[in-house]
Design a protein around this motif. Structure first.
Motif, PDB file in Angstrom:
ATOM      1  N   VAL A 167       0.843  -1.203   0.000  1.00 53.01           N
ATOM      2  CA  VAL A 167       0.000   0.000   0.000  1.00 53.01           C
ATOM      3  C   VAL A 167       0.876   1.250   0.000  1.00 53.01           C
ATOM      4  O   VAL A 167       0.608   2.219  -0.717  1.00 53.01           O
ATOM      5  N   PHE A 168       1.946   1.217   0.781  1.00 53.34           N
ATOM      6  CA  PHE A 168       2.864   2.357   0.859  1.00 53.34           C
ATOM      7  C   PHE A 168       3.452   2.690  -0.511  1.00 53.34           C
ATOM      8  O   PHE A 168       3.411   3.844  -0.959  1.00 53.34           O
ATOM      9  N   VAL A 169       3.985   1.674  -1.214  1.00 48.24           N
ATOM     10  CA  VAL A 169       4.617   1.955  -2.508  1.00 48.24           C
ATOM     11  C   VAL A 169       3.570   2.296  -3.572  1.00 48.24           C
ATOM     12  O   VAL A 169       3.859   3.055  -4.507  1.00 48.24           O
ATOM     13  N   ARG A 170       2.364   1.749  -3.430  1.00 47.49           N
ATOM     14  CA  ARG A 170       1.300   2.128  -4.372  1.00 47.49           C
ATOM     15  C   ARG A 170       0.957   3.608  -4.213  1.00 47.49           C
ATOM     16  O   ARG A 170       0.802   4.334  -5.203  1.00 47.49           O
ATOM     17  N   ILE A 171       0.868   4.064  -2.970  1.00 50.93           N
ATOM     18  CA  ILE A 171       0.575   5.473  -2.705  1.00 50.93           C
ATOM     19  C   ILE A 171       1.675   6.364  -3.270  1.00 50.93           C
ATOM     20  O   ILE A 171       1.406   7.370  -3.935  1.00 50.93           O
ATOM     21  N   LEU A 172       2.933   5.999  -3.022  1.00 59.28           N
ATOM     22  CA  LEU A 172       4.052   6.792  -3.539  1.00 59.28           C
ATOM     23  C   LEU A 172       4.031   6.847  -5.065  1.00 59.28           C
ATOM     24  O   LEU A 172       4.273   7.899  -5.664  1.00 59.28           O
ATOM     25  N   THR A 173       3.744   5.712  -5.685  1.00 59.19           N
ATOM     26  CA  THR A 173       3.717   5.658  -7.149  1.00 59.19           C
ATOM     27  C   THR A 173       2.574   6.506  -7.699  1.00 59.19           C
ATOM     28  O   THR A 173       2.744   7.232  -8.692  1.00 59.19           O
ATOM     29  N   GLU A 174       1.410   6.436  -7.060  1.00 60.79           N
ATOM     30  CA  GLU A 174       0.272   7.255  -7.491  1.00 60.79           C
ATOM     31  C   GLU A 174       0.589   8.741  -7.355  1.00 60.79           C
ATOM     32  O   GLU A 174       0.262   9.542  -8.248  1.00 60.79           O
ATOM     33  N   LEU A 175       1.232   9.108  -6.258  1.00 61.01           N
ATOM     34  CA  LEU A 175       1.581  10.516  -6.050  1.00 61.01           C
ATOM     35  C   LEU A 175       2.657  10.958  -7.040  1.00 61.01           C
ATOM     36  O   LEU A 175       2.629  12.097  -7.523  1.00 61.01           O
ATOM     37  N   ARG A 176       3.579  10.076  -7.355  1.00 59.03           N
ATOM     38  CA  ARG A 176       4.600  10.420  -8.359  1.00 59.03           C
ATOM     39  C   ARG A 176       3.937  10.710  -9.696  1.00 59.03           C
ATOM     40  O   ARG A 176       4.274  11.693 -10.368  1.00 59.03           O
ATOM     41  N   ASP A 177       2.979   9.866 -10.081  1.00 54.38           N
ATOM     42  CA  ASP A 177       2.257  10.087 -11.333  1.00 54.38           C
ATOM     43  C   ASP A 177       1.522  11.425 -11.299  1.00 54.38           C
ATOM     44  O   ASP A 177       1.515  12.170 -12.291  1.00 54.38           O
ATOM     45  N   GLU A 178       0.913  11.728 -10.155  1.00 50.72           N
ATOM     46  CA  GLU A 178       0.153  12.978 -10.023  1.00 50.72           C
ATOM     47  C   GLU A 178       1.062  14.198 -10.139  1.00 50.72           C
ATOM     48  O   GLU A 178       0.758  15.144 -10.875  1.00 50.72           O
ATOM     49  N   PHE A 179       2.187  14.174  -9.440  1.00 48.46           N
ATOM     50  CA  PHE A 179       3.087  15.334  -9.467  1.00 48.46           C
ATOM     51  C   PHE A 179       3.796  15.464 -10.816  1.00 48.46           C
ATOM     52  O   PHE A 179       4.079  16.583 -11.257  1.00 48.46           O
ATOM     53  N   MET A 180       4.058  14.355 -11.476  1.00 48.47           N
ATOM     54  CA  MET A 180       4.650  14.426 -12.811  1.00 48.47           C
ATOM     55  C   MET A 180       3.660  15.037 -13.795  1.00 48.47           C
ATOM     56  O   MET A 180       4.033  15.833 -14.661  1.00 48.47           O
ATOM     57  N   SER A 181       2.391  14.682 -13.645  1.00 47.94           N
ATOM     58  CA  SER A 181       1.350  15.239 -14.502  1.00 47.94           C
ATOM     59  C   SER A 181       1.219  16.744 -14.278  1.00 47.94           C
ATOM     60  O   SER A 181       1.087  17.518 -15.226  1.00 47.94           O
ATOM     61  N   ARG A 182       1.294  17.154 -13.017  1.00 49.20           N
ATOM     62  CA  ARG A 182       1.238  18.589 -12.698  1.00 49.20           C
ATOM     63  C   ARG A 182       2.391  19.337 -13.360  1.00 49.20           C
ATOM     64  O   ARG A 182       2.217  20.427 -13.907  1.00 49.20           O
ATOM     65  N   GLN A 183       3.573  18.731 -13.286  1.00 48.08           N
ATOM     66  CA  GLN A 183       4.765  19.377 -13.836  1.00 48.08           C
ATOM     67  C   GLN A 183       4.644  19.558 -15.348  1.00 48.08           C
ATOM     68  O   GLN A 183       5.040  20.589 -15.896  1.00 48.08           O
ATOM     69  N   LYS A 184       4.073  18.563 -16.015  1.00 49.85           N
ATOM     70  CA  LYS A 184       3.921  18.637 -17.469  1.00 49.85           C
ATOM     71  C   LYS A 184       2.917  19.718 -17.867  1.00 49.85           C
ATOM     72  O   LYS A 184       3.039  20.341 -18.920  1.00 49.85           O
ATOM     73  N   GLN A 185       1.910  19.926 -17.012  1.00 48.19           N
ATOM     74  CA  GLN A 185       0.867  20.900 -17.319  1.00 48.19           C
ATOM     75  C   GLN A 185       1.269  22.329 -16.969  1.00 48.19           C
ATOM     76  O   GLN A 185       0.644  23.282 -17.427  1.00 48.19           O
ATOM     77  N   ALA A 186       2.314  22.459 -16.145  1.00 47.40           N
ATOM     78  CA  ALA A 186       2.732  23.799 -15.688  1.00 47.40           C
ATOM     79  C   ALA A 186       3.340  24.609 -16.833  1.00 47.40           C
ATOM     80  O   ALA A 186       3.941  24.069 -17.743  1.00 47.40           O
TER      81      ALA A 186
END
Length: 223
Positions: free
Chosen positions: A204-223
């Motif tokens: 669960v811990f690594v799934r959460i980290l991976t999901e958050l990584r995807d989210e922050f990478m998506s934010r960075q691309k949209q910035a």
């Protein structure tokens, strides 16, 4: 000193075969895959992604992957500074719902206590000290924001995810560590299996980290 090349031939399918004076044969496929055959020393294959596969004369096969393709083990004792920062043990202060915490581990352990004074003590802890402080507490539920939450439930995990997300958003070095970890698989291997009654499994811990990584990478691309 380089070994003299005896022949260098390109086959009809585009494969290049190089034969050297010491009888070493190098085969380069059109897709970039390289295979090196040395007399009595086995075969070395170099894949386009940098992976090295060695087949020894006795049939033993070993594979070495480049660092950017190896899993990143997110534990506090890692030699990798990024892994240390992403660990829940890390001293990475953050504020969640107007309360200040010194680490995600302190937040997690604090949820085990219903007594607010005890919870405030946990909020100030980080590292192994925070983990030790929560070992004696064995509750099955907690209260947060006026809501009773069963430990180990989807709601409990969502709350921890909010804490990890706040930590990332409020600590630029943690955000950088998370983004720099891409595209490596995130794992949490301590050398011991998860306790059977754990409320927060490694998966669960690594799934959460991976999901958050995807989210922050998506934010960075949209910035």
């Amino acid at each position: 000193m380089r070994t003299e090349v005896v022949s260098d031939v390109v086959l009809e399918d585009g494969t290049r075969v190089i034969t050297k004076a010491n009888m070493t044969i190098v085969i380069i496929s059109p897709d970039g895959k390289k295979e090196i055959r040395k007399p009595d020393e086995g075969v070395v294959q170099m894949l386009p992604d940098g992976t090295r596969i060695y087949s020894a004369p006795d049939g033993t096969i070993s594979e070495t992957r480049p660092k950017n393709l190896r899993p990143l083990n997110v534990i506090s004792t890692s030699a990798d500074e990024n892994a240390q920062l992403l660990s829940n043990f890390a001293h990475t202060p953050f504020i969640l719902d107007d309360v200040r915490y010194q680490s995600v581990e302190g937040f997690y352990v604090g949820l085990k206590y219903s007594n607010q004074d005890e919870r405030r003590k946990m909020n100030k802890l980080f590292g192994a000290e925070a983990k030790r402080a929560g070992k004696a507490a064995k509750p099955t539920e907690t209260e947060y924001g006026g809501t009773t939450i069963k430990l180990g439930s989807t709601e409990h995990h969502a709350l921890i995810k909010r804490a990890i997300k706040a930590k990332i958003e409020q600590n630029q070095e943690v955000l950088k560590a998370l983004l720099d970890s891409y595209p490596r698989e995130l794992v949490h291997l301590t050398g011991r299996p998860d306790p059977p009654n754990t409320n927060f499994p490694s998966s669960v811990f690594v799934r959460i980290l991976t999901e958050l990584r995807d989210e922050f990478m998506s934010r960075q691309k949209q910035a």
